[in-house]
Write an enzyme that holds these catalytic residues in place. Structure first.
Site, PDB file in Angstrom:
ATOM      1  N   HIS A 209       0.823  -1.211   0.000  1.00 19.34           N
ATOM      2  CA  HIS A 209       0.000   0.000   0.000  1.00 19.34           C
ATOM      3  C   HIS A 209       0.858   1.263   0.000  1.00 19.34           C
ATOM      4  O   HIS A 209       0.632   2.186  -0.784  1.00 19.34           O
ATOM      5  CB  HIS A 209      -0.914   0.010   1.229  1.00 19.34           C
ATOM      6  CG  HIS A 209      -1.993  -1.029   1.178  1.00 19.34           C
ATOM      7  ND1 HIS A 209      -2.054  -2.085   2.048  1.00 19.34           N
ATOM      8  CD2 HIS A 209      -3.043  -1.171   0.342  1.00 19.34           C
ATOM      9  CE1 HIS A 209      -3.110  -2.828   1.759  1.00 19.34           C
ATOM     10  NE2 HIS A 209      -3.726  -2.298   0.725  1.00 19.34           N
ATOM     11  N   ILE A 210       1.834   1.312   0.888  1.00 15.53           N
ATOM     12  CA  ILE A 210       2.643   2.534   0.996  1.00 15.53           C
ATOM     13  C   ILE A 210       3.657   2.613  -0.142  1.00 15.53           C
ATOM     14  O   ILE A 210       3.797   3.646  -0.806  1.00 15.53           O
ATOM     15  CB  ILE A 210       3.364   2.582   2.365  1.00 15.53           C
ATOM     16  CG1 ILE A 210       2.333   2.615   3.492  1.00 15.53           C
ATOM     17  CG2 ILE A 210       4.274   3.801   2.440  1.00 15.53           C
ATOM     18  CD1 ILE A 210       2.911   2.451   4.881  1.00 15.53           C
ATOM     19  N   GLU A 317      10.503   2.209  21.453  1.00 16.33           N
ATOM     20  CA  GLU A 317       9.991   3.577  21.355  1.00 16.33           C
ATOM     21  C   GLU A 317       9.388   3.992  22.706  1.00 16.33           C
ATOM     22  O   GLU A 317       8.836   3.152  23.418  1.00 16.33           O
ATOM     23  CB  GLU A 317       8.927   3.648  20.252  1.00 16.33           C
ATOM     24  CG  GLU A 317       9.541   3.321  18.879  1.00 16.33           C
ATOM     25  CD  GLU A 317       8.552   3.383  17.715  1.00 16.33           C
ATOM     26  OE1 GLU A 317       7.350   3.598  17.960  1.00 16.33           O
ATOM     27  OE2 GLU A 317       8.998   3.207  16.568  1.00 16.33           O
ATOM     28  N   HIS A 347       7.948   8.462  15.069  1.00 17.61           N
ATOM     29  CA  HIS A 347       6.925   7.549  14.543  1.00 17.61           C
ATOM     30  C   HIS A 347       5.649   8.325  14.143  1.00 17.61           C
ATOM     31  O   HIS A 347       4.556   8.042  14.628  1.00 17.61           O
ATOM     32  CB  HIS A 347       6.591   6.449  15.557  1.00 17.61           C
ATOM     33  CG  HIS A 347       6.003   5.231  14.930  1.00 17.61           C
ATOM     34  ND1 HIS A 347       6.162   3.966  15.455  1.00 17.61           N
ATOM     35  CD2 HIS A 347       5.236   5.064  13.815  1.00 17.61           C
ATOM     36  CE1 HIS A 347       5.518   3.095  14.701  1.00 17.61           C
ATOM     37  NE2 HIS A 347       4.940   3.736  13.689  1.00 17.61           N
ATOM     38  N   ILE A 348       5.855   9.287  13.250  1.00 15.10           N
ATOM     39  CA  ILE A 348       4.735  10.149  12.840  1.00 15.10           C
ATOM     40  C   ILE A 348       4.307   9.911  11.389  1.00 15.10           C
ATOM     41  O   ILE A 348       3.550  10.699  10.832  1.00 15.10           O
ATOM     42  CB  ILE A 348       5.090  11.649  13.010  1.00 15.10           C
ATOM     43  CG1 ILE A 348       6.419  11.949  12.301  1.00 15.10           C
ATOM     44  CG2 ILE A 348       5.102  12.056  14.475  1.00 15.10           C
ATOM     45  CD1 ILE A 348       6.679  13.429  12.087  1.00 15.10           C
ATOM     46  N   GLY A 349       4.805   8.844  10.779  1.00 14.65           N
ATOM     47  CA  GLY A 349       4.481   8.597   9.365  1.00 14.65           C
ATOM     48  C   GLY A 349       2.985   8.672   9.091  1.00 14.65           C
ATOM     49  O   GLY A 349       2.536   9.246   8.104  1.00 14.65           O
ATOM     50  N   GLY A 350       2.194   8.092   9.977  1.00 16.02           N
ATOM     51  CA  GLY A 350       0.744   8.060   9.764  1.00 16.02           C
ATOM     52  C   GLY A 350       0.020   9.133  10.564  1.00 16.02           C
ATOM     53  O   GLY A 350      -1.209   9.112  10.658  1.00 16.02           O
TER      54      GLY A 350
HETATM   55  N1  LIG Z   1       5.810   5.024  10.134  1.00 14.14           N
HETATM   56  C1  LIG Z   1       4.526   4.883  10.244  1.00 14.14           C
HETATM   57  O1  LIG Z   1       3.858   5.644  10.924  1.00 14.14           O
HETATM   58  C2  LIG Z   1       3.856   3.769   9.517  1.00 14.14           C
HETATM   59  C3  LIG Z   1       2.542   3.957   9.085  1.00 14.14           C
HETATM   60  C4  LIG Z   1       1.920   2.933   8.409  1.00 14.14           C
HETATM   61  C5  LIG Z   1       2.579   1.729   8.217  1.00 14.14           C
HETATM   62  N2  LIG Z   1       3.829   1.564   8.668  1.00 14.14           N
HETATM   63  C6  LIG Z   1       4.536   0.305   8.429  1.00 14.14           C
HETATM   64  O2  LIG Z   1       4.886   0.256   7.053  1.00 14.14           O
HETATM   65  C7  LIG Z   1       5.024  -1.084   6.650  1.00 14.14           C
HETATM   66  C8  LIG Z   1       4.398  -1.309   5.297  1.00 14.14           C
HETATM   67  O3  LIG Z   1       3.036  -0.979   5.322  1.00 14.14           O
HETATM   68  P1  LIG Z   1       2.085  -1.270   4.067  1.00 14.14           P
HETATM   69  O4  LIG Z   1       0.749  -0.831   4.472  1.00 14.14           O
HETATM   70  O5  LIG Z   1       2.673  -0.771   2.816  1.00 14.14           O
HETATM   71  O6  LIG Z   1       2.121  -2.853   4.075  1.00 14.14           O
HETATM   72  P2  LIG Z   1       1.639  -3.819   2.917  1.00 14.14           P
HETATM   73  O7  LIG Z   1       1.346  -5.100   3.573  1.00 14.14           O
HETATM   74  O8  LIG Z   1       0.611  -3.185   2.075  1.00 14.14           O
HETATM   75  O9  LIG Z   1       2.959  -3.996   2.038  1.00 14.14           O
HETATM   76  C9  LIG Z   1       4.116  -4.644   2.501  1.00 14.14           C
HETATM   77  C10 LIG Z   1       4.817  -5.236   1.305  1.00 14.14           C
HETATM   78  O10 LIG Z   1       6.044  -5.806   1.776  1.00 14.14           O
HETATM   79  C11 LIG Z   1       6.250  -7.032   1.096  1.00 14.14           C
HETATM   80  N3  LIG Z   1       7.162  -7.852   1.870  1.00 14.14           N
HETATM   81  C12 LIG Z   1       6.891  -8.583   2.989  1.00 14.14           C
HETATM   82  N4  LIG Z   1       8.012  -9.198   3.413  1.00 14.14           N
HETATM   83  C13 LIG Z   1       8.988  -8.833   2.562  1.00 14.14           C
HETATM   84  C14 LIG Z   1      10.362  -9.157   2.486  1.00 14.14           C
HETATM   85  N5  LIG Z   1      10.951  -9.960   3.382  1.00 14.14           N
HETATM   86  N6  LIG Z   1      11.074  -8.642   1.450  1.00 14.14           N
HETATM   87  C15 LIG Z   1      10.482  -7.844   0.531  1.00 14.14           C
HETATM   88  N7  LIG Z   1       9.187  -7.510   0.549  1.00 14.14           N
HETATM   89  C16 LIG Z   1       8.447  -7.993   1.566  1.00 14.14           C
HETATM   90  C17 LIG Z   1       4.855  -7.616   0.956  1.00 14.14           C
HETATM   91  O11 LIG Z   1       4.809  -8.583  -0.077  1.00 14.14           O
HETATM   92  C18 LIG Z   1       4.035  -6.373   0.640  1.00 14.14           C
HETATM   93  O12 LIG Z   1       3.921  -6.137  -0.735  1.00 14.14           O
HETATM   94  C19 LIG Z   1       4.442  -1.899   7.792  1.00 14.14           C
HETATM   95  O13 LIG Z   1       5.499  -2.339   8.606  1.00 14.14           O
HETATM   96  C20 LIG Z   1       3.658  -0.917   8.589  1.00 14.14           C
HETATM   97  O14 LIG Z   1       3.521  -1.305   9.901  1.00 14.14           O
HETATM   98  C21 LIG Z   1       4.487   2.563   9.319  1.00 14.14           C
HETATM   99  O1  LIG Z   2      -0.032   5.427  14.864  1.00 16.25           O
HETATM  100  C1  LIG Z   2       0.753   4.549  15.202  1.00 16.25           C
HETATM  101  O2  LIG Z   2       1.145   4.388  16.365  1.00 16.25           O
HETATM  102  C2  LIG Z   2       1.263   3.543  14.184  1.00 16.25           C
HETATM  103  C3  LIG Z   2       1.471   4.096  12.812  1.00 16.25           C
HETATM  104  C4  LIG Z   2       1.977   3.049  11.858  1.00 16.25           C
HETATM  105  O3  LIG Z   2       3.172   2.508  12.266  1.00 16.25           O
HETATM  106  C5  LIG Z   2       0.982   1.973  11.570  1.00 16.25           C
HETATM  107  O4  LIG Z   2       1.294   0.797  11.748  1.00 16.25           O
HETATM  108  O5  LIG Z   2      -0.101   2.317  11.096  1.00 16.25           O
END
Ligand SMILES: NC(=O)c1ccc[n+]([C@@H]2O[C@H](COP(=O)([O-])OP(=O)(O)OC[C@H]3O[C@@H](n4cnc5c(N)ncnc54)[C@H](O)[C@@H]3O)[C@@H](O)[C@H]2O)c1
Ligand SMILES: O=C(O)CC[C@@H](O)C(=O)O
Length: 469
Positions: A209-210, A317, A347-350
């Site tokens: 998704h991201i 964290e 951790h403010i990405g979202g």
């Molecule tokens: N910083 C933030 O605030 C924040 C916000 C939202 C999500 N996140 C994190 O971002 C990450 C990704 O989120 P998303 O919604 O895009 O997830 P998603 O499930 O939509 O996509 C993850 C992708 O990673 C791939 N993948 C899994 N294991 C892998 C590996 N070993 N090597 C290569 N590719 C691999 C999957 O096939 C998938 O396409 C998650 O860890 C989520 O928790 C962080």
């Molecule tokens: O808001 C959070 O604490 C988490 C944000 C992000 O890492 C998530 O997994 O959506």
């Protein structure tokens, strides 16, 4: 396989009390959670929802931690549930104390719902992760206890992608350092090793998704995009999938990580991978803290191999705002702070208004549907089961929810129990060791409901039985 749980609050799981009066409480709406504005809610309203009394809604106790958005709090309060809200997460001992008492817990990424914690959660029906990640919850153990887990799979994806775009330019132009210098009163007009991003290559690790949103935005800025993923995925625009992480690291000027936390992604970028990266390239991690080996990053930055980095997530964290981010939490914290051209965010990405509001609505709606109707659409650890709601012209019906071990012969035994009644509709699905059955039974009297429930409870396959009526 874990032993079946006895939900202690009698009005929710263990006992039923029948009331033929269908308008017991204005808030005890079975089908149409008010104020949520969701698609499901509006559909339900159009279907002339029948007000049922699965339980007194004020009996449902909900604990919301980590500053869950007001949208979610409002939806849950409007149902009449008892909602306790806290801004920060709780230390494990306090979490264990609190979780014993509640039927629902809402968390974000910080609260760890481990087996040790969940073992104490004797009344817990459902967990709402008001975020994307669910790595903080022991999903398998929760499923074995019949505890459903819901999250918001993509409501903050765009916010993360936009943050990463900002960071790409910020790193390329050393904006963080220039700004810090100005804050200290120093004028430092530099162009050496500052770059445009147009024409540069962005390597995205994890094209979900991201990652795929980021791909679109980066191409719009004139970047070339390559990506590595464990599964073969359709490229968006002119992006190109590469076969290995190494191939990506060798070609990318900017590397951005968007994989989940799994055993395979732990320290996915470590000394070896930094060596494979181009000289003077950049690393961005807004996925999970465990994905990057931070001491290896420090080494690569000191050696000039990596020209800049942005980190939004860390292995450990702090619990809440105002807490310290020091070496007590992560032994390398002080060292990290001394590096040039490194962006450190908490951790403010979202963390945008848009994302948090949307997550609040989406997860709270899912919780209401699960509590009031037993439907598991969107659950990350139980089979997804949905069934048409009961309507006003269906009095004296009961909805049976039977979470059980996925072993041979269960459906036959369940239908022996239900066999003396008219089963209007029934649906069942399984996920691994766990199966989930919904059945609507008509023309049932209070004694029938009690008997059905007791008989289902007596089956050895039983994990959790709920009866809504
Ligand atoms: N910083 C933030 O605030 C924040 C916000 C939202 C999500 N996140 C994190 O971002 C990450 C990704 O989120 P998303 O919604 O895009 O997830 P998603 O499930 O939509 O996509 C993850 C992708 O990673 C791939 N993948 C899994 N294991 C892998 C590996 N070993 N090597 C290569 N590719 C691999 C999957 O096939 C998938 O396409 C998650 O860890 C989520 O928790 C962080
Ligand atoms: O808001 C959070 O604490 C988490 C944000 C992000 O890492 C998530 O997994 O959506």
């Amino acid at each position: 396989m874990a032993a079946p749980r006895n939900i202690q609050n009698s009005s929710l799981g263990a006992q039923v009390s029948y009331s033929p009066n269908l308008s017991v409480s204005p808030t005890a709406t079975f089908h149409s959670p008010p104020a949520s504005g969701s698609f499901m809610a509006s559909l339900a309203q159009r279907a002339a929802a029948k007000q049922l009394k699965p339980f007194n809604t004020e009996d449902i106790k909900i604990l919301l931690l980590e500053n869950v958005n007001q949208t979610g709090i409002d939806i849950l309060k409007n149902q009449g549930y008892q909602v306790e809200f806290q801004k920060a997460s709780l230390p494990e001992d306090q979490l264990i104390e609190k979780i014993r008492d509640v039927h629902v817990i809402g968390i974000r990424s910080k609260t760890k719902l481990t087996e040790k914690v969940l073992r104490e959660a004797k009344n817990l029906l459902v967990i709402g992760c008001f975020c994307i990640g669910t790595n903080q919850v022991d999903l398998e153990y929760a499923a074995k206890q019949g505890i459903a887990v819901f999250n918001s799979p993509f409501a903050n994806s765009r916010s993360v992608a936009e943050l990463v775009i900002a960071e790409i330019i910020t790193l390329a132009r050393q904006l963080g350092d220039r700004s810090n210098e100005m804050h200290r009163g120093t004028w430092n007009k530099v162009s050496a090793k500052c770059w445009e991003v147009r024409g540069k290559t962005l390597g995205i690790v994890g094209y979900g998704h991201i990652g795929s949103q980021l791909s679109v935005l980066a191409e719009a800025m004139g970047m070339s995009v390559i990506y590595y993923d464990v599964v073969s995925l359709m490229a968006i625009g002119t992006a190109r999938q590469v076969p290995t992480l190494e191939a990506l690291l060798q070609e990318a000027d900017f590397v951005s990580l968007h994989v989940p936390e799994t055993p395979e992604t732990k320290n996915m970028v470590s000394n070896k991978q930094f060596e494979q990266m181009k000289n003077g390239s950049y690393l961005i991690n807004a996925s999970r803290g465990t994905v990057v080996d931070i001491p290896a990053l420090v080494k690569a930055m000191r050696a000039g191999k990596v020209a800049g980095a942005a980190l939004d997530v860390y292995p450990n964290e702090p619990a809440g705002n105002g807490d310290y981010f020091t070496s007590d939490l992560n032994h390398w914290a002080e060292e990290l702070r001394t590096l040039n051209n490194i962006i450190l965010t908490p951790h403010i990405g979202g963390s945008t208004e848009e994302a948090q509001r949307a997550i609040g609505v989406e997860v709270a709606d899912a919780l209401v549907r699960y509590i009031n109707q037993g439907t598991t659409l969107g659950s990350v650890n139980l089979p997804e089961v949905n069934m048409r709601s009961l309507t006003l012209d269906e009095p004296n019906h009961a909805r049976i929810i039977y979470i059980h071990r996925n072993v041979p012969g269960v459906l036959r035994r369940v239908n022996e129990v239900l066999g003396d009644h008219n089963v209007d509709k029934q649906i069942s699905d399984s996920k691994g060791d766990i199966a989930y059955l919904l059945a609507d039974v008509s023309d049932v009297k209070p004694d029938d409901i009690k008997e059905i429930r007791d008989n289902l409870e007596a089956l050895s396959s039983r994990i959790l039985t709920r009866v809504l009526y």
